[in-house]
Design an enzyme around this catalytic site. Structure first.
Site, mmCIF file in Angstrom:
data_model
loop_
_atom_site.group_PDB
_atom_site.id
_atom_site.type_symbol
_atom_site.label_atom_id
_atom_site.label_comp_id
_atom_site.label_asym_id
_atom_site.label_seq_id
_atom_site.Cartn_x
_atom_site.Cartn_y
_atom_site.Cartn_z
ATOM 1 N N ASN A 183 0.845 -1.192 0.000
ATOM 2 C CA ASN A 183 0.000 0.000 0.000
ATOM 3 C C ASN A 183 0.885 1.249 0.000
ATOM 4 O OD1 ASN A 183 0.466 0.860 2.866
ATOM 5 N ND2 ASN A 183 -0.391 -1.182 3.240
ATOM 6 N N ASP A 243 -4.360 -6.388 5.345
ATOM 7 C CA ASP A 243 -5.385 -7.188 6.020
ATOM 8 C C ASP A 243 -5.406 -8.613 5.481
ATOM 9 O OD1 ASP A 243 -6.279 -5.205 7.724
ATOM 10 O OD2 ASP A 243 -7.553 -4.314 6.173
ATOM 11 N N LYS A 264 8.601 -17.178 -10.364
ATOM 12 C CA LYS A 264 7.771 -16.088 -10.905
ATOM 13 C C LYS A 264 6.554 -16.669 -11.634
ATOM 14 C CE LYS A 264 7.847 -12.316 -14.121
ATOM 15 N NZ LYS A 264 8.355 -11.941 -15.398
ATOM 16 N N PHE A 320 -4.831 3.677 14.686
ATOM 17 C CA PHE A 320 -5.191 4.596 13.604
ATOM 18 C C PHE A 320 -6.336 4.008 12.803
ATOM 19 C CE2 PHE A 320 -2.149 8.099 13.339
ATOM 20 C CZ PHE A 320 -1.352 7.746 14.411
ATOM 21 N N LYS A 365 -13.918 1.061 16.061
ATOM 22 C CA LYS A 365 -12.553 0.524 16.220
ATOM 23 C C LYS A 365 -12.020 0.742 17.634
ATOM 24 C CE LYS A 365 -11.291 0.393 11.441
ATOM 25 N NZ LYS A 365 -10.692 1.012 10.299
ATOM 26 N N LYS A 383 -10.999 -2.781 19.171
ATOM 27 C CA LYS A 383 -9.558 -2.970 19.349
ATOM 28 C C LYS A 383 -9.112 -2.621 20.767
ATOM 29 C CE LYS A 383 -8.766 -2.552 14.427
ATOM 30 N NZ LYS A 383 -7.746 -2.759 13.434
HETATM 31 N N1 CTP Z 1 -3.882 -2.899 12.238
HETATM 32 C C1 CTP Z 1 -3.044 -3.865 12.753
HETATM 33 N N2 CTP Z 1 -2.976 -5.093 12.149
HETATM 34 C C2 CTP Z 1 -3.697 -5.360 11.057
HETATM 35 C C3 CTP Z 1 -4.545 -4.361 10.525
HETATM 36 C C4 CTP Z 1 -4.604 -3.144 11.127
HETATM 37 O O1 CTP Z 1 -2.371 -3.621 13.755
HETATM 38 N N3 CTP Z 1 -3.593 -6.536 10.497
HETATM 39 C C5 CTP Z 1 -3.971 -1.616 12.925
HETATM 40 C C6 CTP Z 1 -3.383 -0.454 12.171
HETATM 41 O O2 CTP Z 1 -2.032 -0.255 12.510
HETATM 42 C C7 CTP Z 1 -4.261 0.692 12.657
HETATM 43 C C8 CTP Z 1 -5.597 0.067 12.927
HETATM 44 O O3 CTP Z 1 -5.344 -1.328 13.062
HETATM 45 O O4 CTP Z 1 -3.804 1.234 13.874
HETATM 46 C C9 CTP Z 1 -6.683 0.280 11.917
HETATM 47 O O5 CTP Z 1 -6.399 -0.232 10.676
HETATM 48 P P1 CTP Z 1 -7.469 -0.135 9.476
HETATM 49 O O6 CTP Z 1 -6.875 -0.782 8.309
HETATM 50 O O7 CTP Z 1 -7.952 1.270 9.342
HETATM 51 O O8 CTP Z 1 -8.662 -0.926 10.005
HETATM 52 P P2 CTP Z 1 -8.965 -2.443 10.055
HETATM 53 O O9 CTP Z 1 -9.149 -2.801 11.473
HETATM 54 O O10 CTP Z 1 -7.946 -3.225 9.318
HETATM 55 O O11 CTP Z 1 -10.394 -2.549 9.420
HETATM 56 P P3 CTP Z 1 -10.896 -2.200 7.951
HETATM 57 O O12 CTP Z 1 -9.741 -2.420 7.021
HETATM 58 O O13 CTP Z 1 -12.016 -3.130 7.773
HETATM 59 O O14 CTP Z 1 -11.324 -0.791 8.028
#
Ligand code: CTP
Length: 406
Positions: free
Chosen positions: A211, A282, A292, A327, A341, A345
């Site tokens: 990303n 995720d 490859k 975040f 969240k 969390k």
């Molecule tokens: N985060 C994490 N580990 C993951 C995914 C996310 O620690 N595998 C943490 C990020 O560092 C951030 C927070 O979770 O602090 C939110 O991440 P975000 O991608 O916005 O949310 P998600 O919980 O992954 O949910 P969604 O993608 O469905 O919005």
């Protein structure tokens, strides 16, 4: 009444007319009971004599990387080990360019490169030079690395022009350094774990899922936490950032979400503060191919599995003394999602980034965020540099730490 700082100060002097102010600066540190050693460039010595410097600093001037000292030591290492702080005043465009780009071709630039102590720079130059994009970019790089900038003042310049570029007065430079040493360190004795940057999930030896995260926000937070006295473990995904120059930061580089999870789990138990600023993937490919993948078919399906949500897992194990900041990056129903969240969390703070705001988000050097607290407060932080946002966020953490103490 003068203050007693009682520190070892290295003053780096480069070649500019403002060197006459460096002499007062040496005096100010001496009056504040500091030991002062001066490292001057060859051009600096066209403006002042070694005798003046040595008389004021009461130490031998160091000007040549290969200079022999009475006791054997590698001078640039010995000076940076000895120093409590290094102050480059005046800092010319040349030394700033060298520092930003890792050039070490004389005594001062070599010392600066070897130095892991707080570094302050007080630029002095013509206003057109100061405003030049190359110089500004170099300063930005240095500030991001944790170097303290003492901005030049606006006024009458030696070249007869009016503008920004006059080296700040010695008294102000001294005050800047003194307040760094005398500032309270509210997070002294605390350990902070920070995640930053993206993760790269390998598909095959040449491709990955990633990303746009730059890591800027997480690195700025690590820097501000360290400046507040915390001992910081910075777990970073693949980014092109150098570690902020602060002895309190230990950096651990990882690539994948699984590696980031492992590293965070290892350091979370001893962390008083957990800040998860990384943009963790995720989902990750079920298998990373060894060879490859060839484009043999018109359609190609990639099978993905969910990664561990690190923040959620650390939230589950959260102890009473821990403070957790997460975040959220949302593109719709932002407030609802951010609040959800906080709960899911088990975080004390969720910092909501909005991708819709100009100048905010992943790649920009600036950001605009809204902080949601466990108690239901909503704090808007207006658009500013990520370093400034990080400072504000660390203030919130400090306030909560004090609550946790009582
Ligand atoms: N985060 C994490 N580990 C993951 C995914 C996310 O620690 N595998 C943490 C990020 O560092 C951030 C927070 O979770 O602090 C939110 O991440 P975000 O991608 O916005 O949310 P998600 O919980 O992954 O949910 P969604 O993608 O469905 O919005």
């Amino acid at each position: 009444m003068s203050i007693s700082l009682d520190k070892n100060i290295v003053i780096g002097i480069t070649g500019g007319i403002a060197v006459y102010k460096s002499l007062s600066l040496i005096r100010l540190f001496k009056i504040a009971h500091c030991e002062v050693k001066v490292v001057a460039t060859r051009n600096a010595l066209k403006f002042i004599t070694p005798l003046t410097i040595e008389t004021l600093s009461q130490n031998v001037l160091y000007t040549d990387t290969f200079q022999r000292s009475e006791a054997f030591s590698v001078n640039h290492i010995a000076h940076s080990d000895w120093a409590s702080a290094v102050i480059v005043a005046p800092a010319t465009a040349n030394i700033i360019g060298k520092m930003a780009n890792g050039i070490a071709d004389d005594a001062l630039s070599t010392l600066l490169m070897a130095c892991r102590k707080p570094i302050f720079i007080a630029p002095a130059m013509n206003n057109a030079m100061y405003e030049h994009p190359a110089l500004q970019q170099n300063i930005e790089t240095l500030v991001r690395r944790g170097i303290h900038l003492i901005k030049p003042a606006t006024g009458f310049l030696a070249c007869n022009a009016e503008g920004k570029g006059r080296m700040e007065e010695p008294e102000r430079i001294f005050e800047n350094v003194a307040s760094y040493f005398l500032a309270p360190r509210p997070l002294q004795g605390r350990h902070a774990l920070v995640s930053a940057g993206p993760t790269h999930e390998p598909i095959d030896p040449v491709r990955f899922i990633g990303n746009h995260s730059s890591g800027l926000m997480g690195f700025a937070l690590a820097q501000k936490l360290a400046e507040a006295g915390a001992e910081v473990t910075l777990v970073s995904g693949p980014v092109s950032l150098s570690t902020p120059e602060n002895g309190n930061i230990t950096r651990i580089d990882v690539t994948t979400a699984a590696q980031m999870h492992k590293a965070c789990r290892q350091y979370a138990a001893r962390a008083d503060i957990i800040v998860m600023a990384a943009a963790v993937a995720d989902y990750t490919p079920e298998t990373a191919e060894q060879e490859k993948i060839k484009k043999n078919t018109d359609n190609w399906q990639l099978s993905l599995t969910k990664t561990t949500d690190i923040l959620r897992e650390l939230g589950k194990q959260k102890t009473d003394h821990q403070i957790i900041m997460g975040f959220a990056l949302e593109t719709e129903n932002e407030i609802e999602h951010a609040k959800a969240k906080l709960q899911s969390k088990n975080a004390d703070f969720i910092v909501l980034n909005s991708l819709k705001e100009a100048g905010a988000g992943f790649i920009a050097a600036t950001n605009k965020v809204t902080v949601f607290t466990r108690e239901g407060a909503i704090i808007e932080i207006p658009l500013k540099s990520k370093t400034e946002i990080a400072y504000d966020l660390v203030q919130l953490i400090c306030e909560r730490c004090n609550c946790a103490k009582n």
